[in-house]
Structures are given as structure tokens and as C-alpha cells.
Enzyme design. Structure first.
Site, mmCIF file in Angstrom:
data_model
loop_
_atom_site.group_PDB
_atom_site.id
_atom_site.type_symbol
_atom_site.label_atom_id
_atom_site.label_comp_id
_atom_site.label_asym_id
_atom_site.label_seq_id
_atom_site.Cartn_x
_atom_site.Cartn_y
_atom_site.Cartn_z
ATOM 1 N N LYS A 1 0.920 -1.253 0.199
ATOM 2 C CA LYS A 1 -0.051 -0.309 0.602
ATOM 3 C C LYS A 1 1.138 1.652 -0.011
ATOM 4 O O LYS A 1 2.069 1.291 0.763
ATOM 5 C CB LYS A 1 -0.878 0.032 1.402
ATOM 6 C CG LYS A 1 -2.251 1.138 0.813
ATOM 7 C CD LYS A 1 -2.918 1.671 2.365
ATOM 8 C CE LYS A 1 -2.066 2.675 2.815
ATOM 9 N NZ LYS A 1 -2.086 3.677 2.509
ATOM 10 N N VAL B 1 1.705 5.954 14.548
ATOM 11 C CA VAL B 1 0.983 4.411 13.465
ATOM 12 C C VAL B 1 1.307 2.675 13.748
ATOM 13 O O VAL B 1 0.762 2.111 13.842
ATOM 14 C CB VAL B 1 0.813 4.922 11.971
ATOM 15 C CG1 VAL B 1 -0.017 3.296 11.752
ATOM 16 C CG2 VAL B 1 -0.053 6.178 12.286
ATOM 17 N N GLU C 1 9.946 0.597 10.662
ATOM 18 C CA GLU C 1 10.695 1.889 10.389
ATOM 19 C C GLU C 1 9.895 3.155 10.941
ATOM 20 O O GLU C 1 9.622 3.632 9.902
ATOM 21 C CB GLU C 1 10.875 2.176 9.048
ATOM 22 C CG GLU C 1 12.179 0.536 8.925
ATOM 23 C CD GLU C 1 14.141 0.408 9.006
ATOM 24 O OE1 GLU C 1 13.591 1.199 9.844
ATOM 25 O OE2 GLU C 1 14.384 -0.590 9.086
ATOM 26 N N CYS D 1 13.257 10.371 7.613
ATOM 27 C CA CYS D 1 13.426 10.203 8.502
ATOM 28 C C CYS D 1 14.945 10.030 9.429
ATOM 29 O O CYS D 1 15.084 9.990 10.826
ATOM 30 C CB CYS D 1 12.842 8.609 9.201
ATOM 31 S SG CYS D 1 13.779 7.249 7.938
ATOM 32 N N GLU E 1 9.810 15.107 16.593
ATOM 33 C CA GLU E 1 10.329 15.196 14.687
ATOM 34 C C GLU E 1 9.267 16.137 13.695
ATOM 35 O O GLU E 1 8.210 16.024 14.629
ATOM 36 C CB GLU E 1 9.867 13.615 14.704
ATOM 37 C CG GLU E 1 10.514 13.896 13.034
ATOM 38 C CD GLU E 1 10.080 12.015 12.355
ATOM 39 O OE1 GLU E 1 9.141 11.682 12.362
ATOM 40 O OE2 GLU E 1 11.161 12.192 11.466
HETATM 41 P P1 NAD Z 1 2.206 7.535 8.312
HETATM 42 O O1 NAD Z 1 2.549 6.522 9.617
HETATM 43 O O2 NAD Z 1 0.688 8.607 8.539
HETATM 44 O O3 NAD Z 1 1.765 6.909 7.120
HETATM 45 C C1 NAD Z 1 3.076 5.731 6.995
HETATM 46 C C2 NAD Z 1 1.651 4.898 6.409
HETATM 47 O O4 NAD Z 1 0.525 4.872 6.660
HETATM 48 C C3 NAD Z 1 0.744 5.305 4.726
HETATM 49 O O5 NAD Z 1 1.088 4.551 3.915
HETATM 50 C C4 NAD Z 1 -0.936 5.589 5.399
HETATM 51 O O6 NAD Z 1 -1.955 6.098 4.371
HETATM 52 C C5 NAD Z 1 -0.553 4.453 6.184
HETATM 53 N N1 NAD Z 1 -1.569 4.184 7.796
HETATM 54 C C6 NAD Z 1 -1.369 4.867 8.402
HETATM 55 N N2 NAD Z 1 -2.859 4.926 9.438
HETATM 56 C C7 NAD Z 1 -2.785 3.595 9.472
HETATM 57 C C8 NAD Z 1 -3.287 2.556 9.798
HETATM 58 N N3 NAD Z 1 -3.983 3.070 10.875
HETATM 59 N N4 NAD Z 1 -3.371 1.282 9.008
HETATM 60 C C9 NAD Z 1 -2.515 1.009 8.615
HETATM 61 N N5 NAD Z 1 -1.605 2.050 8.064
HETATM 62 C C10 NAD Z 1 -1.658 3.059 8.410
HETATM 63 O O7 NAD Z 1 3.894 7.985 8.011
HETATM 64 P P2 NAD Z 1 3.459 9.052 6.998
HETATM 65 O O8 NAD Z 1 3.198 11.151 7.258
HETATM 66 O O9 NAD Z 1 3.009 9.015 5.400
HETATM 67 O O10 NAD Z 1 4.987 9.789 7.341
HETATM 68 C C11 NAD Z 1 5.647 10.416 8.576
HETATM 69 C C12 NAD Z 1 6.320 9.779 9.028
HETATM 70 O O11 NAD Z 1 7.005 8.756 8.285
HETATM 71 C C13 NAD Z 1 7.566 10.727 9.564
HETATM 72 O O12 NAD Z 1 7.065 9.561 10.872
HETATM 73 C C14 NAD Z 1 8.745 9.949 9.452
HETATM 74 O O13 NAD Z 1 10.351 9.811 10.317
HETATM 75 C C15 NAD Z 1 8.227 8.505 9.261
HETATM 76 N N6 NAD Z 1 9.251 7.500 8.321
HETATM 77 C C16 NAD Z 1 9.825 7.171 8.757
HETATM 78 C C17 NAD Z 1 11.194 5.956 7.883
HETATM 79 C C18 NAD Z 1 12.109 4.849 8.711
HETATM 80 O O14 NAD Z 1 12.715 4.001 7.619
HETATM 81 N N7 NAD Z 1 12.522 4.651 9.673
HETATM 82 C C19 NAD Z 1 10.844 6.689 6.566
HETATM 83 C C20 NAD Z 1 9.990 7.567 6.089
HETATM 84 C C21 NAD Z 1 9.145 8.255 7.515
#
Ligand code: NAD
Length: 454
Positions: A154, A211, A229, A263, A356
Site C-alpha cells: 500500500k 501509527v 521503521e 527520517c 520530529e
Molecule cells: P504515517 O504513519 O501517517 O503513514 C505511513 C503509512 O501508513 C501510509 O501509507 C499511511 O496510509 C499508512 N497508515 C496510516 N494509518 C494507518 C493505520 N491505522 N493502519 C495501517 N496503515 C496506516 O506517516 P507519513 O506521514 O506517511 O510519513 C511520515 C513519518 O514516517 C515520519 O514520522 C517519518 O519519520 C516516518 N518515516 C520513517 C522512515 C524510516 O525508515 N524509519 C522512513 C520514512 C518515513
């Protein structure tokens, strides 16, 4: 039936409407992936390797198309986007070597022979954020497919276009239908269904820590495997014996790359007090030179933020009266532009320093000595990445061992190499991706004892 209109972060104009899957459509795709697993796991290692190499070659021949799509959808600079598409190719090539090397062990035991097998898990659900749509997808699907699993993926609502294209290219490469399926949809619908549908045996989640915790709780219900991650607030630590010129020149890229939506962004800079003024002077020059411009231009080093929502979130971290030391430039006109911003808070209690932001905002603090630097770096719930700048090898080793983070670099701000493990300490995540051991996260170890006495 619902649709999502993708908005260009550069022009703020609609790009394309995308159908968002509902729960029933998600279940159908998962069931197809389960059926496909029965035959995919039996594809001989050599044939599976060949299919992954063909997929890599097709991705390579579409590098420019994929890169342009990412510029359009996500506002990534064209230079970054070409690297990102290249990273997908590299991952497929790297893990194409795995099927033929997925060794078990023969363990000496009394009265027989003991052998272990590395067996695929089944259907793997991959949930991808919007900040690096291509690489983060491939970090999951390349090793998962290599190990003999099938994948449902997804993409984030904002950025599905390259993932959709990659799934088409997989079919073109001869990867059978149902082996790699991209399902655009909402996190709360498709993502959540990956967690609750028992046919999905593992979740690879990259995204926010909030999440991630919810997913871990949900996965417990079926004792589903998870790799997480999550967020970061990484420190860039600059000692007085470092090459200050080089550290200052590299610092903008270390935090403002991808508009800080990374991140691994080094969003806390810790500078030894004795070189603070000299560093800040050079850092200001570098920040002002950082090219924030239309991401389709070859010269652009930073594009806009992904969305109006993200723009508002970042803006909220820099209210009137914030301790702004200096800022870079940004274009005028439409687009979610935020100028690179350097803050000098009075201490580590500052909100922008602690949380963050996921935008081009960095906070700089002074430290006194090695112990103080390690204390400050570790004063965070996160532990993903970080840099240490010093010419003293002993110090670089001591501080690398002292900082609680999964990916550190010395005299460099680069965090990601597909050959080496990547993942977080503390609330930055669970498990490791990339590198030679990633296959362990996509296999079960089966132990079989053969009695030779009967
Ligand atoms: P997010 O957690 O809102 O969304 C990430 C993904 O999860 C999206 O595809 C979203 O649709 C999905 N999602 C949201 N709610 C969900 C649920 N209840 N159940 C299952 N899936 C769900 O994060 P974002 O805003 O897309 O990304 C930003 C965040 O991601 C930042 O905090 C960043 O640090 C983190 N990030 C971490 C890494 C890493 O490798 N550690 C890499 C990239 C981003």
C-alpha cells in the site's frame, strides 16, 4: 467506491484521480496473493533470481520515466528521483543473488542429521510513507520476493504513482500475476486490513511512530511478524578537531535534503562550543547557497513540502518569535515551499529541538565535551541515524559506540547503502532492513532432524 485526487506540491494543481480500494477489494487482492504464493514459493531459485534480474533491467530502462513521475507526484528534485529509481534497480539486483544463496545449516547432533531450512512466510504486507515512495517500497518488496513470499503493497495516499508503475513493470518482467500487487488506499482501510487479515503473515511498516505502535498492537492479535521503521530526530555532532569547512558545507544536505522529509534528517546539530562561531559562519554561507527551486531543474537541491497539511505542520514549529538564526531562500508563487530554517534554541527543552518536524528546520546547540555530546544526542526517544565529525579516530569510535542509534556515519551524512543494515534504536523502530541479513526478516527457520539409527 472512493477516489483520491493527487495534488502537485509544486503547482498545487490536480494531477490525477486514483481509485482507493475498500476492504473487500483489499481482501480479494490478499487472497490472490495467497494463491500466487503456492506457486511462487515453488519457482526454482535460479528462475526466481532470473525474474528479479529481468525486473531490475526493466526498472533501469524506465529510470527516467520513474524519476519524472516522482518529480511530478512528490516534488522530489530530479537528481534525487533518478537516484531513487536507481536504488530500486540496485535492490532488485542485490537480492536477485539471494534465492540461490538462501542457505540453511547442517548442525552436528547425536544419532542423526539436523538441517535447517529458510522458508518464506507467505503474503507480506508492505505499508509505505510518502517521503521516499520508491526506495522504501523496494527495501521491502525486493528481499520479500527473493525469499519466496508474495507481496501486497500500500503506497501512501499522496504518492502512489511510482508504486503503481513498478507493479506494471514487474508484470512486464514476467513476475506472475498476484506475486507483487500494489493496492492504493487509505491507511485506516487498506493498511489496517493488512494488519487484521490473517492471511497476511508479516507487516513491513515505515511511517510515523504513532501509527507504528498501533500496527504493533494489532499484529499481536495474530502474532504477526512486524518490521517497523519509524521517526527520527538525529544528531549531527561536530567536534572542535573536525574539518569544520567540510562539516558546515555538508550540514544543509544532511537535514534539508528532500525538504527535510527524511527520517534520517540530521535535524539537531550539536557543535563543540570552541568552534561554534566558526561553524555557524560557514553554515550560514552554505544554507544561503542551498538551491531551493523547481524540482524538475537539474540545479535544484530542494523542492517543496509534500502537502498543505505538511506545510501547516512545519509552520507550526516556527511561530513568531522563534529563535531563527538565519534562513535560506524559497521561490515565490504556488507550491508548498518552506525556506531552510536554522534555529538556535536556548536549551534542549525547546519543542522544535525535541520533536520530529519532517521539514527543512534544524536546531543548533552547543556542547562542552565528548560526554556532553553523547548525553545530548541520546536525550531523545528516537535513535535512527546521526553523524560524528572528528579527525580523532579514537573519539569517533567512542562516540559512535556511545550514541544510541542504528545508523551512524563518521565525517559523512550518508545513512543509506543497500549493502548494509538499516533500522532504528528505541522508538525509531524494530528490526533491520537492507544488507545481507534482510532475508531473515522474510523467512522462518525450519529445523528438521533425521534419525539415522532406524
Ligand atoms: P504515517 O504513519 O501517517 O503513514 C505511513 C503509512 O501508513 C501510509 O501509507 C499511511 O496510509 C499508512 N497508515 C496510516 N494509518 C494507518 C493505520 N491505522 N493502519 C495501517 N496503515 C496506516 O506517516 P507519513 O506521514 O506517511 O510519513 C511520515 C513519518 O514516517 C515520519 O514520522 C517519518 O519519520 C516516518 N518515516 C520513517 C522512515 C524510516 O525508515 N524509519 C522512513 C520514512 C518515513
Amino acid at each position: 467506491m472512493s477516489n483520491y485526487t493527487i495534488i502537485s506540491p509544486v503547482t498545487e494543481q490536480p494531477i490525477q484521480d486514483i481509485h482507493l480500494a475498500d476492504i473487500d477489494e483489499t481482501d480479494v487482492a490478499i487472497l490472490k496473493a495467497q494463491h500466487a504464493f503456492e506457486s511462487w514459493k515453488k519457482v526454482t531459485p535460479g528462475d526466481r533470481a532470473k525474474l528479479l534480474r529481468t525486473f531490475a533491467a526493466i526498472v533501469e530502462s524506465h529510470n527516467e520515466e520513474l524519476a519524472q513521475l516522482e518529480v511530478l507526484n512528490s516534488g522530489h528534485t530530479i537528481g534525487n528521483a533518478r537516484w531513487e529509481a536507481g536504488n530500486v534497480r540496485d535492490l532488485l539486483n542485490y537480492y536477485s543473488a539471494a534465492p540461490e544463496r538462501l542457505f540453511g545449516r547442517q548442525i552436528p547432533v547425536p544419532n542423526g542429521i539436523d538441517i535447517t531450512f529458510k522458508e518464506p512466510l507467505g503474503v507480506v504486507g508492505i505499508i509505505v510513507p510518502w517521503n521516499f515512495p520508491m526506495p522504501i517500497a523496494a527495501w521491502g518488496f525486493a528481499p520479500a520476493l527473493a525469499a519466496g513470499n508474495t507481496v501486497v503493497l500500500k503506497p501512501a495516499e499522496y504518492t502512489p504513482l511510482t508504486a503503481i508503475r513498478l507493479a506494471e513493470l514487474a508484470l512486464e518482467a514476467g513476475i506472475p500475476e498476484g506475486v507483487f500487487t500494489v493496492i492504493p488506499g487509505k491507511g485506516s482501510v487498506v493498511g489496517d486490513r493488512f494488519v487484521t487479515n490473517p492471511l497476511v503473515r508479516k507487516i513491513v511498516f515505515t511511517g510515523s511512530t504513532g501509527v507504528g505502535k498501533q500496527i504493533m498492537r494489532g499484529a499481536a492479535e495474530n502474532v504477526k511478524r512486524v518490521t517497523l521503521e519509524l521517526g527520527g530526530k538525529s544528531a549531527n555532532i561536530i567536534f572542535d578537531d573536525a574539518d569544520i569547512e567540510k562539516a558546515a558545507a555538508g550540514a544543509p544536505g544532511g537535514v534539508f535534503d528532500n525538504a527535510g522529509q527524511d527520517c534520517c534528517a540530521r535535524s539537531r546539530i550539536l557543535v563543540q562550543a570552541s568552534v561554534y562561531d566558526s561553524f555557524m559562519e560557514k553554515f550560514e554561507v552554505a544554507v544561503k547557497k542551498f538551491v531551493v527551486d523547481d524540482p524538475s531543474k537539474e540545479s535544484s537541491e530542494m523542492g517543496p513540502l509534500i502537502s498543505k497539511l505538511q506545510f501547516d505542520r512545519v509552520t507550526d514549529f516556527v511561530p513568531a518569535g522563534s529563535p531563527i538564526a538565519f534562513q535560506g531562500s524559497k521561490p515565490t508563487g504556488p507550491g508548498y515551499w518552506f525556506a531552510p530554517t536554522v534555529l538556535t534554541p536556548k536549551d534542549s527543552s525547546d519543542r522544535a529541538y525535541r520533536e520530529e518536524i519532517f521539514g527543512p528546520v534544524v536546531s543548533v546547540l552547543r556542547f562542552t565535551d565528548e560526554a556532553d555530546a553523547i548525553r545530548l544526542a541520546n536525550e531523545s526517544e528516537y535513535g535512527l541515524s546521526g553523524s560524528i565529525w572528528s579527525r580523532d579516530i579514537g573519539r569517533a569510535v567512542r562516540v559512535s559506540r556511545g550514541v544510541e542509534a542504528g545508523n551512524l556515519s563518521v565525517n559523512s551524512n550518508s545513512s543509506v547503502r543497500y549493502w548494509t543494515p538499516f533500522g532504528g534504536y528505541k522508538q525509531s523502530g524494530l528490526g533491520r532492513e537492507l544488507g545481507p541479513d534482510a532475508l531473515d526478516a522474510f523467512t522462518e527457520t525450519k529445523n528438521v532432524f533425521f534419525d539415522t539409527q532406524n
